[in-house]
Design a protein around this motif. Structure first.
Motif, PDB file in Angstrom:
ATOM      1  N   ASP A  97       3.535   0.703  -5.147  1.00 42.74           N
ATOM      2  CA  ASP A  97       3.212   2.091  -5.454  1.00 42.74           C
ATOM      3  C   ASP A  97       2.065   2.163  -6.461  1.00 42.74           C
ATOM      4  O   ASP A  97       1.638   1.151  -7.014  1.00 42.74           O
ATOM      5  CB  ASP A  97       4.452   2.840  -5.955  1.00 42.74           C
ATOM      6  CG  ASP A  97       5.011   2.267  -7.252  1.00 42.74           C
ATOM      7  OD1 ASP A  97       4.398   1.333  -7.806  1.00 42.74           O
ATOM      8  OD2 ASP A  97       6.055   2.743  -7.715  1.00 42.74           O
ATOM      9  N   ARG A  98       1.561   3.373  -6.680  1.00 44.04           N
ATOM     10  CA  ARG A  98       0.386   3.545  -7.545  1.00 44.04           C
ATOM     11  C   ARG A  98       0.629   3.053  -8.977  1.00 44.04           C
ATOM     12  O   ARG A  98      -0.289   2.565  -9.626  1.00 44.04           O
ATOM     13  CB  ARG A  98      -0.020   5.021  -7.589  1.00 44.04           C
ATOM     14  CG  ARG A  98      -0.598   5.506  -6.300  1.00 44.04           C
ATOM     15  CD  ARG A  98      -1.076   6.966  -6.442  1.00 44.04           C
ATOM     16  NE  ARG A  98      -1.468   7.516  -5.161  1.00 44.04           N
ATOM     17  CZ  ARG A  98      -2.642   7.300  -4.577  1.00 44.04           C
ATOM     18  NH1 ARG A  98      -3.521   6.541  -5.164  1.00 44.04           N
ATOM     19  NH2 ARG A  98      -2.913   7.838  -3.406  1.00 44.04           N
ATOM     20  N   ILE A 101      -0.215  -0.771  -9.630  1.00 45.20           N
ATOM     21  CA  ILE A 101      -1.535  -1.329  -9.330  1.00 45.20           C
ATOM     22  C   ILE A 101      -2.192  -1.960 -10.550  1.00 45.20           C
ATOM     23  O   ILE A 101      -2.660  -3.094 -10.504  1.00 45.20           O
ATOM     24  CB  ILE A 101      -2.455  -0.259  -8.704  1.00 45.20           C
ATOM     25  CG1 ILE A 101      -1.913   0.172  -7.346  1.00 45.20           C
ATOM     26  CG2 ILE A 101      -3.880  -0.761  -8.568  1.00 45.20           C
ATOM     27  CD1 ILE A 101      -2.634   1.353  -6.718  1.00 45.20           C
ATOM     28  N   ALA A 136      -2.176  -1.918  -1.884  1.00 44.04           N
ATOM     29  CA  ALA A 136      -1.959  -0.847  -2.850  1.00 44.04           C
ATOM     30  C   ALA A 136      -1.824   0.476  -2.119  1.00 44.04           C
ATOM     31  O   ALA A 136      -2.477   0.686  -1.099  1.00 44.04           O
ATOM     32  CB  ALA A 136      -3.120  -0.793  -3.825  1.00 44.04           C
ATOM     33  N   GLU A 137      -0.988   1.339  -2.663  1.00 44.11           N
ATOM     34  CA  GLU A 137      -0.796   2.660  -2.062  1.00 44.11           C
ATOM     35  C   GLU A 137      -2.128   3.412  -2.057  1.00 44.11           C
ATOM     36  O   GLU A 137      -2.779   3.555  -3.082  1.00 44.11           O
ATOM     37  CB  GLU A 137       0.242   3.430  -2.879  1.00 44.11           C
ATOM     38  CG  GLU A 137       0.547   4.804  -2.366  1.00 44.11           C
ATOM     39  CD  GLU A 137       1.518   5.569  -3.273  1.00 44.11           C
ATOM     40  OE1 GLU A 137       1.836   6.698  -2.909  1.00 44.11           O
ATOM     41  OE2 GLU A 137       1.935   5.040  -4.313  1.00 44.11           O
ATOM     42  N   LYS A 139      -4.953   2.453  -0.658  1.00 45.19           N
ATOM     43  CA  LYS A 139      -6.141   1.595  -0.604  1.00 45.19           C
ATOM     44  C   LYS A 139      -6.162   0.820   0.710  1.00 45.19           C
ATOM     45  O   LYS A 139      -5.122   0.547   1.303  1.00 45.19           O
ATOM     46  CB  LYS A 139      -6.155   0.595  -1.769  1.00 45.19           C
ATOM     47  CG  LYS A 139      -6.092   1.239  -3.130  1.00 45.19           C
ATOM     48  CD  LYS A 139      -7.365   1.969  -3.451  1.00 45.19           C
ATOM     49  CE  LYS A 139      -7.293   2.572  -4.851  1.00 45.19           C
ATOM     50  NZ  LYS A 139      -8.009   3.796  -4.977  1.00 45.19           N
TER      51      LYS A 139
END
Length: 181
Positions: A97-98, A101, A136-137, A139
């Protein structure tokens, strides 16, 4: 793993014999079946393959001065992130999730809650001790390559502790080492 990796960490570079080259190619083909049609382009039989031995029992597979794969001790070969960005579908993927990152990009291991929260995605077929790409969320490209500590099912049920060991991430020492001269 590669947080402070540099040219000083390299202890030896050896061009490998054809038999060793075949064994490395075969183990990479076994680990990543999707890469098999591309292996002749990535690891050409005619160009010399160099195995670079580094500290902490780390080996890099280098072709034409470009590091393509690495392994620790006699573990599975893992592609570098540059290679994974060229061929994104060769590895199984987990998505964090963000909130995770920035920690992953600073070298932290991937914790179970970062994979099981609403922004995270798990591939349920992944077993323990398997190399995975960490996406990554929101990306497109992978931000890290990791080695699972527990299976995807265990990550979902236990949801505590380290789920994936971070082996190689964007902007670490191996990422900055585009070529070995």
């Amino acid at each position: 793993m590669f947080k402070k990796f540099s040219f000083e960490d390299i202890s030896a570079q050896n061009q490998v014999k054809a038999s060793v080259q075949r064994r490395i190619r075969q183990s990479i083909a076994d680990e990543y079946p999707g890469l098999e049609p591309l292996l002749d382009d990535l690891l050409p039989k005619k160009s010399p393959m160099i195995v670079v031995k580094c500290q902490n029992h780390l080996n890099l597979v280098v072709v034409n001065n470009v590091p393509l794969f690495f392994n620790i001790r006699d573990g599975p070969y893992m592609p570098t992130l540059r290679l994974l960005h060229q061929y994104p579908d060769i590895m199984k993927k987990f998505q964090v999730d963000r909130g995770a990152i920035k920690f992953v990009l600073s070298g932290a291991n991937i914790m179970c809650p970062g994979l099981t929260s609403p922004g995270g995605v798990l591939d349920n077929e992944v077993e323990e001790e398997t190399p995975v790409a960490i996406m990554a969320e929101g990306k497109q490209h992978a931000l890290a390559i990791g080695y699972t500590k527990m299976s995807a099912k265990d990550i979902k049920t236990i949801n505590k502790g380290i789920g994936v060991d971070n082996m190689h991430y964007l902007n670490d020492g191996l990422w900055k080492m585009e070529r070995l001269e």
